[in-house]
Design an enzyme around this catalytic site. Structure first.
Site, PDB file in Angstrom:
ATOM      1  N   ILE A  53       0.856  -1.180   0.000  1.00  0.00           N
ATOM      2  CA  ILE A  53       0.000   0.000   0.000  1.00  0.00           C
ATOM      3  C   ILE A  53       0.895   1.235   0.000  1.00  0.00           C
ATOM      4  O   ILE A  53       1.883   1.294   0.747  1.00  0.00           O
ATOM      5  CB  ILE A  53      -0.973   0.002   1.196  1.00  0.00           C
ATOM      6  CG1 ILE A  53      -1.959   1.164   1.083  1.00  0.00           C
ATOM      7  CG2 ILE A  53      -0.239   0.005   2.529  1.00  0.00           C
ATOM      8  CD1 ILE A  53      -3.178   1.027   1.992  1.00  0.00           C
ATOM      9  N   ALA A  54       0.584   2.184  -0.860  1.00  0.00           N
ATOM     10  CA  ALA A  54       1.417   3.370  -1.036  1.00  0.00           C
ATOM     11  C   ALA A  54       0.636   4.604  -0.622  1.00  0.00           C
ATOM     12  O   ALA A  54      -0.118   5.182  -1.412  1.00  0.00           O
ATOM     13  CB  ALA A  54       1.876   3.472  -2.493  1.00  0.00           C
ATOM     14  N   THR A 111       2.237   6.967   2.212  1.00  0.00           N
ATOM     15  CA  THR A 111       3.183   7.973   2.701  1.00  0.00           C
ATOM     16  C   THR A 111       3.997   8.585   1.573  1.00  0.00           C
ATOM     17  O   THR A 111       4.482   7.883   0.679  1.00  0.00           O
ATOM     18  CB  THR A 111       4.136   7.341   3.730  1.00  0.00           C
ATOM     19  OG1 THR A 111       3.375   6.729   4.760  1.00  0.00           O
ATOM     20  CG2 THR A 111       5.047   8.391   4.335  1.00  0.00           C
ATOM     21  N   GLU A 112       4.145   9.899   1.636  1.00  0.00           N
ATOM     22  CA  GLU A 112       4.928  10.629   0.647  1.00  0.00           C
ATOM     23  C   GLU A 112       6.025  11.429   1.344  1.00  0.00           C
ATOM     24  O   GLU A 112       5.905  11.758   2.531  1.00  0.00           O
ATOM     25  CB  GLU A 112       4.034  11.591  -0.154  1.00  0.00           C
ATOM     26  CG  GLU A 112       2.982  10.885  -0.961  1.00  0.00           C
ATOM     27  CD  GLU A 112       2.152  11.833  -1.822  1.00  0.00           C
ATOM     28  OE1 GLU A 112       1.263  11.347  -2.535  1.00  0.00           O
ATOM     29  OE2 GLU A 112       2.406  13.067  -1.763  1.00  0.00           O
ATOM     30  N   GLY A 139       4.349  12.387   5.816  1.00  0.00           N
ATOM     31  CA  GLY A 139       4.310  11.577   7.036  1.00  0.00           C
ATOM     32  C   GLY A 139       2.915  11.041   7.315  1.00  0.00           C
ATOM     33  O   GLY A 139       2.288  10.423   6.453  1.00  0.00           O
ATOM     34  N   GLU A 169      -5.538  -2.159  10.937  1.00  0.00           N
ATOM     35  CA  GLU A 169      -4.091  -2.070  10.777  1.00  0.00           C
ATOM     36  C   GLU A 169      -3.417  -1.888  12.136  1.00  0.00           C
ATOM     37  O   GLU A 169      -2.413  -2.538  12.453  1.00  0.00           O
ATOM     38  CB  GLU A 169      -3.723  -0.910   9.854  1.00  0.00           C
ATOM     39  CG  GLU A 169      -2.221  -0.728   9.680  1.00  0.00           C
ATOM     40  CD  GLU A 169      -1.863   0.421   8.759  1.00  0.00           C
ATOM     41  OE1 GLU A 169      -0.670   0.789   8.719  1.00  0.00           O
ATOM     42  OE2 GLU A 169      -2.769   0.958   8.087  1.00  0.00           O
ATOM     43  N   LEU A 219      19.465  -6.632  30.578  1.00  0.00           N
ATOM     44  CA  LEU A 219      19.729  -7.841  31.362  1.00  0.00           C
ATOM     45  C   LEU A 219      20.746  -8.761  30.687  1.00  0.00           C
ATOM     46  O   LEU A 219      21.314  -9.645  31.345  1.00  0.00           O
ATOM     47  CB  LEU A 219      18.432  -8.599  31.631  1.00  0.00           C
ATOM     48  CG  LEU A 219      17.452  -7.927  32.598  1.00  0.00           C
ATOM     49  CD1 LEU A 219      16.154  -8.715  32.682  1.00  0.00           C
ATOM     50  CD2 LEU A 219      18.074  -7.771  33.987  1.00  0.00           C
ATOM     51  N   HIS A 220      20.970  -8.566  29.392  1.00  0.00           N
ATOM     52  CA  HIS A 220      21.988  -9.346  28.683  1.00  0.00           C
ATOM     53  C   HIS A 220      23.378  -8.745  28.841  1.00  0.00           C
ATOM     54  O   HIS A 220      24.371  -9.361  28.420  1.00  0.00           O
ATOM     55  CB  HIS A 220      21.659  -9.436  27.192  1.00  0.00           C
ATOM     56  CG  HIS A 220      20.617 -10.432  26.839  1.00  0.00           C
ATOM     57  ND1 HIS A 220      19.281 -10.281  27.176  1.00  0.00           N
ATOM     58  CD2 HIS A 220      20.690 -11.615  26.162  1.00  0.00           C
ATOM     59  CE1 HIS A 220      18.592 -11.314  26.707  1.00  0.00           C
ATOM     60  NE2 HIS A 220      19.424 -12.140  26.095  1.00  0.00           N
TER      61      HIS A 220
END
Length: 382
Positions: free
Chosen positions: A127-128, A130-131, A135, A245, A340-341
Site C-alpha cells: 500500500i502506497a 506515505t509521501e 508523514g 491495521e 539484562l543481557h
C-alpha cells in the site's frame, strides 16, 4: 494466546500450522533474508500452499471465505513471537492491511482479477500512502491522478513503502481533485505498469529482512477499471481500515515482546556473574516480575480488543489506545531485556539486539504515538 477464551479448535489448528511454518521455513532462512535485506518470494507461495493467506477471500476466488480476524491474529502472533519481525509485517500487509481494500471495495470483475493470486502468494501486496514531506498527514498527499479517457495519468512519489521491492500489486492513494479530504482516491496499480518505478531499498537500522522502498510514478497510465470504490472516497476508506491495521500492529507488538521476554528468562537462568546465575539477582527478578505483569495486562487488553473487532465494535479511538500502549511497551520490554543481557545484548548474534532495533519503528508507522495521543484526546473531546 492459544489458552485464552474466545478461540475455537479451528483457530488452534491454524496456529499449529503457523507454528510449523515458522519452524520449518522462517527460522532456518531468517538470517539469510536479513543479510539480503529482503525476503524471498517463496515465503509467500509456501504460506499460500498451507492456506495461511487470504482467510477472508471468498471461496469462488480461491480462499476459505472466513470473515474472522482471529485467524489473522494467530498467524501474526506465531511469526512475531519467534523474533521474525519482518516476516510478520509482510504477512500483516498481505492479510490485514491491504487485502480488506480488495475484498470490500472491489467489483466481481476486480475480485476475479486480483484475489486468486493473493491467496496463492503469487501476488504480493503493498500500500502506497506515505509521501516525502507528508508523514502521517493523509490529507497532504500530492501524487496526482488526472482522468484522461479510460485511464488516470498518475505522477508523484511515495516513500517508506513496505514490500516495495517484492510487491506486485499496490493500493495507491492519489489526489483526483484539490479538495483536502474529498479529493483523494484509491487506485490499484500493477508494478509492471509503464511509468511505475521502484527506487532504492531503504537502509534501515532494523527490520533488515523487510524491503522498504521509494516508489515513483511518471505519466503512469492506470485503467479506470482499477479505481477502488468511487472517485473522491479514498480518505474515508483509508481511515475506515486504520483500526484493523493498528490492531494487527498491536498483535505483533505483544507477541514480539512476549517472545523476547521468554528468551531473556532462558538467558538469565544460564548466564552466570559473580559465581551465580543472573536470575538470582534481586534486580533481575524485579525487572522480570514487572515485565511479566505488564505483558499480562497488555495481552488481556489485546484479546478484549480482538473480541470487539470480531464483533464489529472496535472504535478508532480504542484501536489508537491499544496501538499506543502495546508498541510503547514493546520498545520498553526490548530495552530492559537487552540491559539484562549486559554487553552481549549489544551483539547482533544475540536475538535481543535485533528485537531492540526492530521494535523501534513500531511507535512510528501505522500512525506515530503522537498521532495516537491526538486521536485519543479528540475522543475525550479535549
Amino acid at each position: 494466546m492459544s489458552a485464552r477464551a474466545g478461540y475455537e479448535p479451528e483457530h488452534h489448528a491454524v496456529r499449529e500450522v503457523a507454528r510449523g511454518f515458522v519452524t520449518s521455513v522462517i527460522e532456518p532462512r531468517h538470517e539469510e533474508w536479513e543479510a539480503a535485506h529482503g525476503i524471498d518470494r517463496s515465503l509467500f507461495t509456501e504460506a499460500g500452499t498451507l492456506g495461511l493467506l487470504g482467510f477472508s477471500v471468498p471461496e469462488e476466488h480461491g480462499g476459505p471465505g472466513v470473515e474472522d480476524y482471529r485467524y489473522n491474529a494467530v498467524l501474526i502472533d506465531e511469526v512475531a513471537r519467534s523474533g521474525a519481525a519482518a516476516e510478520a509485517i509482510a504477512f500483516s500487509l498481505q492479510n490485514d492491511v491491504v487485502l480488506p481494500y480488495l475484498t470490500d471495495l472491489t467489483t466481481q470483475e476486480q475480485k476475479a482479477r486480483w484475489l486468486p493470486g493473493v491467496v496463492s502468494g503469487e501476488t504480493i501486496l503493498g500500500i502506497a500512502m506515505t509521501e516525502p514531506g507528508t508523514g502521517s498527514d493523509l490529507t497532504g498527499i500530492r501524487t496526482s491522478a488526472v482522468r484522461d479517457g479510460d485511464s488516470y495519468v498518475v505522477n508523484g512519489a511515495k516513500t517508506f513503502i513496505s514490500n516495495g521491492q517484492n510487491g506486485d500489486l499496490f493500493v495507491v492513494a492519489v489526489r483526483t481533485s484539490p479538495d483536502r479530504h474529498g479529493g483523494l482516491s484509491l487506485l490499484v496499480v500493477d508494478a509492471d505498469t509503464p511509468g511505475f518505478q521502484r527506487g532504492r531499498n531503504l537502509d534501515k537500522i532494523g527490520l533488515h529482512a523487510q524491503d522498504t522502498s521509494e516508489l515513483s510514478f511518471t505519466d503512469m497510465r492506470v485503467p479506470v477499471e482499477n479505481l477502488l470504490g468511487s472517485e473522491g472516497d479514498g480518505f474515508g476508506h483509508l481511515v475506515h481500515n486504520l483500526p484493523q491495521e493498528r490492531l494487527s500492529l498491536s498483535v505483533g507488538a505483544v507477541a514480539a515482546a512476549e517472545g523476547v521476554f521468554a528468551r531473556t528468562i532462558e538467558y538469565v537462568r544460564d548466564r552466570k556473574a559473580f559465581g551465580s546465575p543472573v536470575s538470582e539477582f534481586q534486580n533481575t527478578r524485579f525487572v522480570l516480575a514487572q515485565i511479566s505483569t505488564e505483558l499480562d495486562l497488555a495481552r488481556t487488553y489485546l484479546e478484549d480488543c480482538i473480541a470487539e473487532h470480531v464483533s464489529g465494535q472496535l472504535s478508532p479511538a480504542r484501536a489508537a489506545r491499544l496501538k499506543l500502549w502495546t508498541t510503547e511497551l514493546q520498545v520498553s520490554v526490548a530495552d530492559r531485556c537487552l540491559q539484562l543481557h549486559g554487553g552481549y545484548g549489544y551483539m547482533r548474534e544475540y536475538p535481543v539486539s535485533r528485537a531492540f532495533v526492530d521494535a523501534r519503528i513500531q511507535t512510528i508507522y501505522g500512525g506515530t504515538s503522537e498521532i495516537m495521543k491526538t486521536i485519543i484526546a479528540k475522543d475525550l473531546e479535549l
